[in-house]
Design an enzyme around this catalytic site. Sequence first.
Site, short mmCIF file in Angstrom:
data_model
loop_
_atom_site.label_atom_id
_atom_site.label_comp_id
_atom_site.label_asym_id
_atom_site.label_seq_id
_atom_site.Cartn_x
_atom_site.Cartn_y
_atom_site.Cartn_z
N GLU A 120 0.83 -1.22 0.00
CA GLU A 120 0.00 0.00 0.00
C GLU A 120 0.86 1.26 0.00
O GLU A 120 0.55 2.24 -0.68
CB GLU A 120 -0.94 0.00 1.22
CG GLU A 120 -1.97 -1.11 1.23
CD GLU A 120 -2.84 -1.13 -0.02
OE1 GLU A 120 -3.13 -0.05 -0.58
OE2 GLU A 120 -3.20 -2.23 -0.48
N GLU A 184 -0.56 -2.60 -9.70
CA GLU A 184 -0.59 -3.69 -8.71
C GLU A 184 0.71 -4.48 -8.73
O GLU A 184 1.29 -4.80 -7.70
CB GLU A 184 -1.76 -4.63 -9.00
CG GLU A 184 -3.11 -4.08 -8.61
CD GLU A 184 -3.10 -3.53 -7.20
OE1 GLU A 184 -2.57 -4.19 -6.29
OE2 GLU A 184 -3.60 -2.41 -7.01
ZN LIG Z 1 -2.68 -2.67 -4.64
#
Ligand SMILES: [Zn+2]
Length: 262
Positions: A120, A184
């Site tokens: 994160e 991601e």
């Molecule tokens: Zn993520």
Amino acid sequence: MPTSVLGIPIPAPEAKLPPEAVDLLGAFAFQWTLQTSEIATNPPQEERIKRVVDRLTGAAKQNKKYAEVAGKFQWEVKLLKDDQKPNAFAFPNGKIGVYTGLFRVTKDEEPKLAAVLAHEIVHALARHAAERMDKELQRTLALAAMKGELKEAGISSDKRRGILIAMGLSSQVSDILPFSRMHESEADHEGLLLMAQAGYDPQEAIAFWERMEKFTGGSGGRIPELLSTHPSYETRSRQLKEWNPEAQRYYKQYRSSRPGKG
Ligand SMILES: [Zn+2]
């Protein structure tokens, strides 16, 4: 300004929001989230998330790539009460939230918590939200330009609406989703290196995702990978294993620089 085939000016495709504006939005989004969430009281868990965030952001400040941004952000982490959310987030400007549900997966294992928070924190450091907002801004401008163009071309308003909706959807799938998938993957990779630089064994990230898959019953696999912003558990696990040797080098470096610690 470039013009289209119909001679209508096309807004600059590289329109961008200034980073200060994005950081401000991050702070607002955090305030809003805190106001609409229940703040949890659990001193051991609060202490743990603070310690993990301190170690990870400390490592980021030593990291050439992220030192400048990491030094500017006003880092803050809050524990939010929601046992149904095994999740955490980091907004621009370093505002982090951890849901109590995450502890159902990590238990009291700090390195597993570090795996999630490192991911994160990289989203915030690499300014992924800003890139996404820029894409959204560019998409809105392009749609607005197209709207004018279709009108000029004498296409009826009903047809115009249909075309614009289709364009909006297709540009969302073609631009925004793969873009997020790239984010991601970057957050997984850089997060793995960051946790190692902070002295957490990167092997724990692999273990965390295996446990997460069991916890959610592998439900991440129900959304076809092509349409999901998250890689499937299988892809993620394969990539993390591929990157592990690289991350292990940082972990070893950390351990040899601090004998008897970490
Ligand atoms: Zn993520």
